[in-house]
Enzyme design. Structure first.
Site, PDB file in Angstrom:
ATOM      1  N   LYS A  31     -24.856   6.351  -4.489  1.00  0.00           N
ATOM      2  CA  LYS A  31     -25.188   5.601  -3.270  1.00  0.00           C
ATOM      3  C   LYS A  31     -24.096   4.581  -2.954  1.00  0.00           C
ATOM      4  O   LYS A  31     -23.663   4.482  -1.808  1.00  0.00           O
ATOM      5  CB  LYS A  31     -26.550   4.922  -3.466  1.00  0.00           C
ATOM      6  CG  LYS A  31     -27.025   4.148  -2.257  1.00  0.00           C
ATOM      7  CD  LYS A  31     -28.528   3.993  -2.256  1.00  0.00           C
ATOM      8  CE  LYS A  31     -29.047   2.960  -3.238  1.00  0.00           C
ATOM      9  NZ  LYS A  31     -28.657   1.569  -2.929  1.00  0.00           N
ATOM     10  N   ARG A  36     -19.537   3.296   0.765  1.00  0.00           N
ATOM     11  CA  ARG A  36     -18.147   2.867   0.901  1.00  0.00           C
ATOM     12  C   ARG A  36     -17.292   3.958   1.536  1.00  0.00           C
ATOM     13  O   ARG A  36     -16.368   3.670   2.299  1.00  0.00           O
ATOM     14  CB  ARG A  36     -17.589   2.442  -0.473  1.00  0.00           C
ATOM     15  CG  ARG A  36     -18.162   1.096  -0.944  1.00  0.00           C
ATOM     16  CD  ARG A  36     -17.991   0.907  -2.435  1.00  0.00           C
ATOM     17  NE  ARG A  36     -18.334  -0.417  -2.935  1.00  0.00           N
ATOM     18  CZ  ARG A  36     -19.570  -0.845  -3.197  1.00  0.00           C
ATOM     19  NH1 ARG A  36     -20.609  -0.043  -2.979  1.00  0.00           N
ATOM     20  NH2 ARG A  36     -19.771  -2.050  -3.677  1.00  0.00           N
ATOM     21  N   GLY A 104     -29.236  -3.406   1.171  1.00  0.00           N
ATOM     22  CA  GLY A 104     -28.432  -4.600   0.914  1.00  0.00           C
ATOM     23  C   GLY A 104     -26.947  -4.306   0.962  1.00  0.00           C
ATOM     24  O   GLY A 104     -26.144  -5.124   1.424  1.00  0.00           O
ATOM     25  N   ARG A 132     -34.151 -11.012   1.547  1.00  0.00           N
ATOM     26  CA  ARG A 132     -33.133 -11.123   0.490  1.00  0.00           C
ATOM     27  C   ARG A 132     -32.031 -12.117   0.890  1.00  0.00           C
ATOM     28  O   ARG A 132     -31.719 -12.279   2.060  1.00  0.00           O
ATOM     29  CB  ARG A 132     -32.561  -9.731   0.180  1.00  0.00           C
ATOM     30  CG  ARG A 132     -33.659  -8.804  -0.331  1.00  0.00           C
ATOM     31  CD  ARG A 132     -33.143  -7.425  -0.614  1.00  0.00           C
ATOM     32  NE  ARG A 132     -32.151  -7.425  -1.675  1.00  0.00           N
ATOM     33  CZ  ARG A 132     -31.458  -6.343  -2.029  1.00  0.00           C
ATOM     34  NH1 ARG A 132     -31.649  -5.192  -1.402  1.00  0.00           N
ATOM     35  NH2 ARG A 132     -30.587  -6.416  -3.000  1.00  0.00           N
ATOM     36  N   ASP A 333     -29.527  -2.048 -11.834  1.00  0.00           N
ATOM     37  CA  ASP A 333     -30.537  -1.277 -11.089  1.00  0.00           C
ATOM     38  C   ASP A 333     -31.455  -0.473 -12.011  1.00  0.00           C
ATOM     39  O   ASP A 333     -32.380   0.189 -11.540  1.00  0.00           O
ATOM     40  CB  ASP A 333     -29.841  -0.314 -10.115  1.00  0.00           C
ATOM     41  CG  ASP A 333     -29.145  -1.073  -8.990  1.00  0.00           C
ATOM     42  OD1 ASP A 333     -29.567  -2.199  -8.674  1.00  0.00           O
ATOM     43  OD2 ASP A 333     -28.162  -0.531  -8.440  1.00  0.00           O
ATOM     44  N   LYS A 360     -33.836  -8.279  -5.709  1.00  0.00           N
ATOM     45  CA  LYS A 360     -33.515  -6.906  -5.296  1.00  0.00           C
ATOM     46  C   LYS A 360     -34.485  -6.476  -4.190  1.00  0.00           C
ATOM     47  O   LYS A 360     -35.088  -7.309  -3.545  1.00  0.00           O
ATOM     48  CB  LYS A 360     -33.573  -5.977  -6.511  1.00  0.00           C
ATOM     49  CG  LYS A 360     -32.485  -6.288  -7.544  1.00  0.00           C
ATOM     50  CD  LYS A 360     -31.112  -6.005  -6.977  1.00  0.00           C
ATOM     51  CE  LYS A 360     -30.002  -6.381  -7.951  1.00  0.00           C
ATOM     52  NZ  LYS A 360     -28.681  -6.286  -7.335  1.00  0.00           N
ATOM     53  N   ARG A 364     -38.270  -7.355  -8.978  1.00  0.00           N
ATOM     54  CA  ARG A 364     -38.541  -6.207  -9.864  1.00  0.00           C
ATOM     55  C   ARG A 364     -39.213  -6.613 -11.177  1.00  0.00           C
ATOM     56  O   ARG A 364     -39.907  -5.790 -11.784  1.00  0.00           O
ATOM     57  CB  ARG A 364     -37.248  -5.426 -10.126  1.00  0.00           C
ATOM     58  CG  ARG A 364     -36.844  -4.631  -8.903  1.00  0.00           C
ATOM     59  CD  ARG A 364     -35.623  -3.777  -9.094  1.00  0.00           C
ATOM     60  NE  ARG A 364     -35.473  -2.908  -7.933  1.00  0.00           N
ATOM     61  CZ  ARG A 364     -34.332  -2.371  -7.542  1.00  0.00           C
ATOM     62  NH1 ARG A 364     -33.213  -2.598  -8.223  1.00  0.00           N
ATOM     63  NH2 ARG A 364     -34.292  -1.590  -6.479  1.00  0.00           N
TER      64      ARG A 364
HETATM   65  C1  S3P Z   1     -24.450  -2.428  -5.187  1.00  0.00           C
HETATM   66  C2  S3P Z   1     -24.407  -3.547  -5.967  1.00  0.00           C
HETATM   67  C3  S3P Z   1     -25.566  -4.066  -6.718  1.00  0.00           C
HETATM   68  C4  S3P Z   1     -26.679  -3.051  -6.837  1.00  0.00           C
HETATM   69  C5  S3P Z   1     -26.935  -2.342  -5.543  1.00  0.00           C
HETATM   70  C6  S3P Z   1     -25.675  -1.637  -5.045  1.00  0.00           C
HETATM   71  C7  S3P Z   1     -23.224  -2.020  -4.477  1.00  0.00           C
HETATM   72  O1  S3P Z   1     -26.083  -5.218  -6.052  1.00  0.00           O
HETATM   73  O2  S3P Z   1     -27.868  -3.671  -7.275  1.00  0.00           O
HETATM   74  O3  S3P Z   1     -27.958  -1.378  -5.721  1.00  0.00           O
HETATM   75  O4  S3P Z   1     -23.182  -0.889  -3.940  1.00  0.00           O
HETATM   76  O5  S3P Z   1     -22.273  -2.792  -4.439  1.00  0.00           O
HETATM   77  P1  S3P Z   1     -25.452  -6.676  -6.329  1.00  0.00           P
HETATM   78  O6  S3P Z   1     -24.044  -6.591  -5.957  1.00  0.00           O
HETATM   79  O7  S3P Z   1     -26.178  -7.643  -5.453  1.00  0.00           O
HETATM   80  O8  S3P Z   1     -25.689  -6.916  -7.788  1.00  0.00           O
END
Ligand code: S3P
Length: 457
Positions: A31, A36, A104, A132, A333, A360, A364
């Site tokens: 993901k 990206r 996020g 968040r 995660d 998150k 969680r």
């Molecule tokens: C992610 C970074 C993580 C992760 C999220 C995906 C990313 O979050 O928990 O599922 O793709 O950069 P944080 O950067 O807030 O730790």
């Protein structure tokens, strides 16, 4: 059966699993890397090919935002996840709110990119995302001269970007020491920093996933990493070259199958094409540390990322496992599914330094304590972690009503794996627990139920 999870295919999960889980599965695309690949492809005008893109709701949120900003993103072949991305050096002002859904990564990384583009934009998401913290991105970006404003004193989405009056002027530089280890925050700063006329330096308290650094370097950005300090040279946006992407399988999706295979008697699984970036392998190492029979096969480099096939065979888990702050980023995660493993451990699972879990898609720690509580589990919760006394003979109570999913895909998947494990280990007490919203798994793993059902046959 549909590849998109529905309430119906959740109820198709088997209740009888005499052989545990057996067979091979190609793990769906990562993901983080999928997001990206679409974002970075949208920064250059030459068409870029992405193969293995994760077709999930979160990634589609990114796709839809980028389309509103002027990128063309089209699926060429669903079976292989082959997509074509044709971007623009200068993005257009979106005519509507950019809807980031549950994601996020979409909102935080795009806040960096939109700032660099100097366009007016509003970003928002669903009820979970809009709770968040966004101040963690707004504040460092302000130091580069960026003006994002947000609800509740610039803490929450919806957020609005106000373009700078001197549109032609590059952003300023920054030397930012991050208070938390977050790849999303780090990435937002680096992505805005592509449009900075001065050096941008980010210092992390602990190393977090480095997909942004690897991918920008592959596109020709002058970016150096020394320990936890990342330095980006000035004016790198204009030097970015198009780059095709081959997306490895998501270790965070593989995690659910890894724990299922480790706990269900007779299981023998081959999880193919799993990303093994050292910043993502925390769960695999933690399970090995408590005796799980997990081995790596066919290790290779795919698209600049270490990848391998993961063989998981059932074996009882024993020993105490203690994880602290330095361990968390590599399994940030994976804690909900690690708790499921901990339930059956002949030993104690103790986790601290994990306060980020409260921020998150749901809180969680609280979500798992509450739902496991409905199954008869007592666990000690702290602000930054928990202690769980495991028991290989653990038998869950039948819950009185459906289990809440907290608007969180990883909570839904962890509770589902626990249900299958119970059925495999205690056939006499077998049942299928209803989940409040099984479709939430579409956020990251749309074929989750179908995959499990296929491996149980
Ligand atoms: C992610 C970074 C993580 C992760 C999220 C995906 C990313 O979050 O928990 O599922 O793709 O950069 P944080 O950067 O807030 O730790």
């Amino acid at each position: 059966m549909s590849m998109i999870a529905t309430t119906e295919n959740h109820s198709l999960l088997p209740t009888v699993l005499p052989n545990g889980l057996q067979g091979e599965v190609l793990i769906p695309g990562d993901k983080s890397i999928s997001h990206r690949s679409l974002m970075f492809g949208s920064l250059v005008e030459t068409p870029v090919e992405v193969v293995g893109l994760l077709p999930s709701a979160d990634v589609f949120s990114t796709r839809d935002c980028l389309r509103q900003l002027g990128a063309s993103i089209t699926c060429q072949d669903e079976a292989t996840g082959r997509w074509l991305v044709t971007g623009k050096r200068q993005w257009q002002t979106p005519t509507d709110v950019l809807n980031c859904g549950n994601s996020g990564t979409t909102i935080r990384l795009m806040m960096g990119l939109v700032a660099g583009q100097n366009i007016y934009a509003v970003m928002s998401g669903d009820s979970s995302l809009n709770k968040r913290p966004m101040g963690r991105v707004i504040e460092p970006l302000a130091q580069l001269g960026v003006e994002w404003k947000g609800r509740e004193n610039n803490r929450l989405a919806p957020v609005v970007h106000l373009p700078r009056l001197e549109a032609k002027k590059a952003l300023g530089g920054v030397h930012y020491t991050m208070p938390i280890a977050s790849a999303q925050v780090k990435s937002a700063i680096l992505l805005a920093g592509l449009y900075s006329g001065e050096t941008v330096t980010v210092v992390e308290p602990l190393p977090s996933r480095d997909h942004t650094e690897r991918m920008l370097s592959a596109m020709g950005a002058n970016l150096t990493v020394e320990g936890t300090t990342i330095t980006l040279a000035p004016n790198q946006a204009q030097h970015l070259k198009p780059c095709d992407w081959l997306v490895p399988g998501d270790p965070s999706s593989a995690a659910f199958l890894m724990v299922a295979g480790a706990l269900m008697p007779q299981s023998n699984l081959l999880l193919k094409n799993v990303g093994l970036n050292p910043n993502r392998t925390g769960l695999l190492l933690a399970l090995q540390a408590i005796g799980a029979d997990i081995t790596l096969e066919n290790e290779r480099i795919v698209g600049g990322e270490p990848v391998g096939d993961v063989r998981v065979r059932y074996r009882e888990l024993t020993g105490n496992l203690t994880l602290q702050a330095t361990d968390i980023p590599a399994l940030v995660d994976e804690i909900p599914i690690l708790m499921v493993a901990g339930l059956y451990l002949q030993g104690t699972l103790h986790v601290s330094g994990a306060e980020e879990l409260r921020k998150k898609e749901s809180d969680r720690l609280l979500a798992m304590q509450t739902e496991l509580g409905k199954l008869g589990v007592t666990m000690q919760l702290f602000e930054d972690g928990f202690t769980l006394e495991g028991n290989p003979e653990f038998v869950a109570n039948s819950p009185e009503s459906s289990l809440a999913t907290w608007h969180d895909h990883r909570i839904a998947m962890a509770l589902t794996v626990l249900n299958l494990v119970q059925n495999a280990r205690h056939p006499k007490e077998s049942a299928v627990w209803a989940l409040e919203d099984p479709t939430i798994v579409n956020v990251s793993f749309p074929s989750f139920f179908e995959t499990l059902a296929g491996l149980a046959e």
